[in-house]
Design an enzyme around this catalytic site. Structure first.
Site, PDB file in Angstrom:
ATOM      1  N   HIS A 105       0.839  -1.201   0.000  1.00  0.00           N
ATOM      2  CA  HIS A 105       0.000   0.000   0.000  1.00  0.00           C
ATOM      3  C   HIS A 105       0.876   1.254   0.000  1.00  0.00           C
ATOM      4  O   HIS A 105       0.924   1.972  -0.990  1.00  0.00           O
ATOM      5  CB  HIS A 105      -0.932  -0.018   1.218  1.00  0.00           C
ATOM      6  CG  HIS A 105      -1.759   1.227   1.381  1.00  0.00           C
ATOM      7  ND1 HIS A 105      -1.898   1.867   2.587  1.00  0.00           N
ATOM      8  CD2 HIS A 105      -2.485   1.940   0.490  1.00  0.00           C
ATOM      9  CE1 HIS A 105      -2.677   2.936   2.425  1.00  0.00           C
ATOM     10  NE2 HIS A 105      -3.049   3.000   1.166  1.00  0.00           N
ATOM     11  N   HIS A 124      -1.347   1.481   8.020  1.00  0.00           N
ATOM     12  CA  HIS A 124      -2.779   1.661   7.766  1.00  0.00           C
ATOM     13  C   HIS A 124      -3.561   0.383   8.020  1.00  0.00           C
ATOM     14  O   HIS A 124      -4.627   0.181   7.458  1.00  0.00           O
ATOM     15  CB  HIS A 124      -2.985   2.187   6.345  1.00  0.00           C
ATOM     16  CG  HIS A 124      -2.145   3.398   6.042  1.00  0.00           C
ATOM     17  ND1 HIS A 124      -0.925   3.321   5.417  1.00  0.00           N
ATOM     18  CD2 HIS A 124      -2.339   4.706   6.342  1.00  0.00           C
ATOM     19  CE1 HIS A 124      -0.392   4.543   5.323  1.00  0.00           C
ATOM     20  NE2 HIS A 124      -1.235   5.396   5.876  1.00  0.00           N
TER      21      HIS A 124
END
Lengths: 175, 845
Positions: A105, A124
């Protein structure tokens, strides 16, 4: 697990200061033996992966990840013996897998959670299942976790010879 | 094995690639993106001078780099008829997302239509009509002539009430100012259509009538307020999954203490700490886990109340803080109604009318009307009394030095699609008003939102309030023609089992009639359709980008362009308006919705004129738009508040940061916006004073809910999943998503599964008095016994099948409070055998 904890710390620090480099220093294991990375020829459609010896099957204990790096020293990863046959698993028990530990990501270092055999991102909160081909259980990456294509030779040496998704932070898996 | 692309190299964006401003086409947050395009026969290089980033791409890039894109951010598309490479990547310079991309938005390129890479081949390329027993491609003129002739014939026989419309009202893809204006001008300008509904609810109504009636527009703060507040109250929402980068980029930094410097700088005269958060939700969402990991459990209060009891909770908090005197007396005095009217005679059972189901009043009268003790509320909600008190303290107990706490309230579908929407919405706004938390730094009482917004239409006053319950009209045999714009009721309505049964029967009658005459004999075809309509049939026209589920029942499909294939403007959850520029061609003959609406109007004008009805035909003048910009200038520019300051050219110059609506000026080459509403303490009521709401608890409000709860053991809570946008209309052809979620999931407590003999991945039936549906069982240790959570709106397991028809006075559906039985149908199918069933919640190392 000592090295893995270091990965976590690096990840935390990086995240808190909002950036920084991929956890180069955290990869305890260096590339050893095997072939050397070669510059990909422009004529080839795919990256030309090195065959890199990462460990011997005897080095691995069930559910204890071993820090490695592949396809080069700047891309940390882990080898894990899971104790049961899994997708992409090699070795006598079909249970040895390897993954990058750089989150696809935003490039934060993943940490291994032994209690449910997942790689987790402190950035995250993405979670990847080591027993399901690196499938993102939950998260913000638009790729499942890049997994190594592994080969085990007659001596039990484990070689990485490819990766099945694009690695974070490089537009060619082999730089 | 999990899905892998086996892509190990991507083309590099060359230095001279075209750069287009883009905003994510999906959720309310509206993350800024840039779309880069360049000719397909060219590529950039790794040396700094050869790529758009100006960096050495032969080196490993660092975490959070702007100089990387994933395979999902890449595609090959057509631009002005030529193949080009396309990269759509998050913009690091956008203040909304600061370069973050979610698992949904960061797949926009991969989910674009491409003949070269074969993505989204489901997209509609041509108008399609029912001919010879199936849908067949045709020309725009042929399809629109049929639509206009049948529509005109129905209006002649039944009046405008015979035309039933389902239409989006939002921003982003399948909406936006251009397209809401185009459809709005057709149905509310040229016509006065009353039987109209919105994509996710069975009537033309607001999801938040209460806050509007109280004078408080629902998007009243700035995303920055989440960085500045002392406490965030998150009610019936799950921002990590449904407003992802708002949560990650604006909530988390405050929970972590990373915004303390900013707080001290902007609000120097008071003490500051990192934020606390209260999360009101029966379910332990991944948001709760993330907040605990960031802020520490001691700063997170998860109030896991009984489903549908939020009203009792907020009334107790309101009562408690009023009794403690933790209210903003000056604000109440200056900015709220001080001379209340008497309670309506039948209150609290009913409001003054169904149009006004609450009672708008003063602070003092509302406190007395809503009064409920902590103990009573604890009994209703199932919460510990001490936790309710703690919530009241975190919301309103003054800080050191007697300084007012700054608290931000965010709510979404748990409230909007929850029990007693009107009063519950009002009860939340009561607390925000009492504590002076509107129009100020670190405040706001806001819906968190689903889609972006993008609404500009002629007045809808003729629709009335309560608005028509359109699904019931369709089920009751009313209407002769149905125009559908980007809606798929088969997946996303309530009472869907019955709706689909009746809808299929009515539209099949028309299909059978159409099969009985040659399609080329237009007069005979229209006559046959009208005969079927007189017998209870329904002629259905579906405007969409893909063949939808309801489209299976329709007789005409009109192919629409989506964002990126047209210029499109929208605003996000802090009213931030941006343009997404057109960076690729629409598939085939597809057109922007606004132009489809204009062409329908042109054909209706022609057909009515040919029928000799010139007066009615004249109503369809003013639709000579050639481009979406024509529609924008006719609509937003002329009709939106502040619209006169806004043009495409100015928006292009404002880039991904745009401005916050309403625009108030254009100065020095910039549109000047409004960061927060009500900063002057003047609210959206005729006298400028906000209202409190007298809104006592009255149990499960919608018809049939209490009986269903008593009769069926499992709560079928429902909502969204991180991987999936909306009803998966694009995701259903995206391998990453369908690999993870081959079937709609239902999260169940593992002990419940054991008791019912259900293994992970097994298909189960969910069945109650409203209908039945299926889902794939997903063991979830944090789920409470007999409280499940099912993915909403998924193509192969429609949760709406088991939601009953009960609505509130204003025809707001109540999806969340649903109870049913669960039983095993089949063992895990092939597609579900390789997937992970591990806990989705993150835990810190």
């Amino acid at each position: 697990m000592r090295a893995c904890k270091k990965l976590v710390e690096v990840g935390r620090r990086q995240f808190l200061r909002g950036g920084g480099s991929v956890a180069v220093g955290a990869a305890a294991a260096v590339v050893s033996g095997g072939g050397e990375a070669q510059a990909a020829s422009p004529a080839l459609a795919r990256a030309n992966y090195p065959s890199t010896r990462l460990a011997n099957v005897k080095d691995l204990k069930v559910n204890e990840p071993k820090d490695v790096a592949y396809p080069d020293a700047e891309m940390p990863g882990v080898l894990i013996k899971l104790g049961k046959k899994v997708p992409g698993g090699v070795g006598p028990d079909g249970d040895i897998v390897g993954f990058t530990t750089v989150c696809p990501h935003k490039g934060f270092p993943l940490f291994y959670r032994a209690d449910d055999r997942t790689l987790n991102c402190p950035g995250h909160y993405s979670r990847f299942d080591c027993e399901a081909g690196g499938q993102q259980i939950w998260g913000q990456a638009t790729q499942n976790l890049p997994q190594y294509i592994l080969r085990v030779d007659a001596k039990g040496d484990i070689y990485a010879e490819g990766v099945d998704e694009l690695l974070y932070g490089r537009l060619s898996n082999v730089l | 094995m999990a899905f892998k692309r086996h892509v190990d190299r991507l083309p590099i964006i060359p230095k001279d690639a075209k750069e287009h401003t883009a905003v994510c086409q999906f959720c309310i947050v509206g993350c800024g993106y840039k779309a880069y395009t360049w000719d397909v026969n060219r590529q950039g290089g790794t040396t700094p001078g050869d790529n758009k980033f100006g960096v050495d791409l032969s080196k490993q890039q660092t975490a959070e780099t702007a100089a990387w894109y994933s395979p999902s951010m890449y595609n090959i598309v057509k631009q002005n008829g030529r193949e080009v490479h396309l990269v759509i990547k998050p913009d690091p310079n956008c203040v909304v997302n600061s370069g973050l991309g979610s698992i949904r938005g960061a797949r926009m390129a991969e989910m674009s239509y491409s003949q070269a890479t074969q993505t989204q081949q489901q997209r509609l390329t041509d108008p399609m009509v029912w001919r010879y027993g199936q849908m067949q491609p045709t020309s725009w003129d042929d399809a629109l002539d049929l639509v206009a002739r049948v529509t005109a014939a129905v209006i002649k026989e039944q009046g405008e009430d015979g035309l039933i419309v389902s239409a989006f009202d939002h921003g982003g893809a399948g909406g936006g100012y251009e397209n809401t204006w185009g459809t709005g001008k057709l149905y509310f300008g040229a016509m006065k259509v009353k039987n109209i509904r919105i994509h996710n609810r069975p009537a033309y109504n607001s999801e938040v009538h209460a806050t509007r009636d109280m004078g408080v527009g629902e998007l009243n703060n700035a995303y920055e307020d989440a960085e500045l507040c002392d406490t965030i109250v998150a009610i019936g929402c799950n921002p990590l999954e449904t407003q992802t980068n708002y949560f990650l980029n604006h909530w988390v930094p405050n929970l972590r203490g990373a915004t303390l410097d900013k707080k001290r700088r902007l609000m120097p005269d008071e003490p500051h700490d990192k934020a606390k958060i209260i999360i009101v939700d029966p379910r332990r969402t991944v948001t709760v886990s993330a907040c605990e990991a960031e802020a520490g459990k001691e700063n997170v209060l998860h109030l896991a109340l009984k489903s549908g009891t939020d009203l009792a909770l907020f009334n107790a908090i309101f009562t408690y803080i009023a009794d403690k005197g933790w209210v903003d007396k000056e604000f109440i005095e200056k900015s709220t109604l001080r001379t209340p009217a008497a309670r309506p005679p039948l209150f609290p059972a009913r409001g003054v009318s169904d149009e006004k189901p609450g009672h708008l009043t003063s602070f003092e009268a509302a406190v007395e009307g809503c009064r409920i003790s902590i103990e009573e509320a604890a009994k209703i909600t199932g919460l510990a009394p001490a936790d309710i008190v703690k919530a009241a303290e975190w919301i309103a107990m003054p800080k050191a030095g007697g300084k007012r706490r700054r608290t931000m309230f965010g709510y979404e579908k748990g409230i909007i699609w929850g029990n007693d929407n009107y009063r519950t919405n009002g009860a939340i706004v009561n607390v925000a008003l009492a504590t002076g938390n509107i129009g100020r730094l670190g405040g706001g009482v806001v819906r968190l939102g689903g889609h972006q917004e993008g609404y500009v239409r002629p007045s809808d006053a003729h629709v009335g309030r309560p608005a028509a319950y359109v699904d019931q009209l369709l089920i009751g045999g009313r209407g002769g023609v149905h125009h559908i714009w980007g809606c798929d009721h088969y997946k996303t309505t309530l009472n869907a089992d019955q709706f689909k049964r009746v809808y299929k029967r009515r539209t099949d009658m028309v299909k059978d009639a159409m099969n009985s005459v040659p399609a080329g004999d237009r007069d005979a075809l229209v006559n046959a359709i009208m005969v079927a309509i007189r017998q209870g049939g329904l002629f259905a026209v579906d405007v969409d980008i893909v063949p939808s589920k309801i489209g299976q029942a329709c007789h005409v499909w009109l192919p629409a362009a989506t964002q990126g294939e047209m210029n499109l403007t929208s605003m996000n959850g802090e009213r931030r308006m941006r343009i997404t520029e057109r960076y690729m061609d629409p598939p085939g003959q597809a057109m922007p919705d606004c132009l489809i609406a204009a062409r329908i109007a042109n054909h209706l004008e022609r057909v009515f004129r040919s029928m000799g009805d010139h007066a009615y035909a004249d109503k369809f003048k003013g639709f000579d738009w050639k481009t979406e910009e024509d529609a924008f200038m006719d609509g937003y520019h002329q009709h939106a508040p502040g619209g006169k300051f806004v043009t495409y050219e100015r928006l292009r110059a404002m880039g991904t940061n745009g401005f916050q609506e309403p625009a108030v000026d254009f100065k020095d080459g910039k549109i000047i916006g409004t960061p927060r509403l009500y900063a002057d303490g003047v609210f959206s009521t005729p006298d400028g004073k906000a209202r409190f709401m007298d809104a006592p608890w009255r149990g499960l409000q919608a018809a049939g809910k209490a009986e269903q709860q008593a009769r069926f053991p499992f709560l079928i809570n429902n909502g969204r999943a991180n991987h999936v946008w909306q009803s998966a209309y694009l995701d259903q052809q995206n391998d990453l998503v369908t690999d993870r979620w081959p079937h709609a999931f239902i999260e169940m407590n593992p002990d419940d599964m054991k008791e019912l003999g259900i293994q992970p991945g097994d298909l189960v039936e969910i069945v109650n008095d409203a209908g039945s549906t299926q889902a794939m069982a997903y063991p979830t240790p944090s789920a409470r016994r007999r409280e499940t959570f099912m993915l909403f709106g998924y193509p192969n397991g429609v949760q709406g099948n088991v939601v009953n028809a009960g609505v509130n006075e204003l025809v707001i559906p109540n999806y969340k409070q649903t109870w049913a039985n669960i039983r095993k149908l089949a063992s895990a199918p092939e597609g579900a055998r390789h997937i992970s069933f591990k806990d989705q919640h993150y835990r810190a190392a």
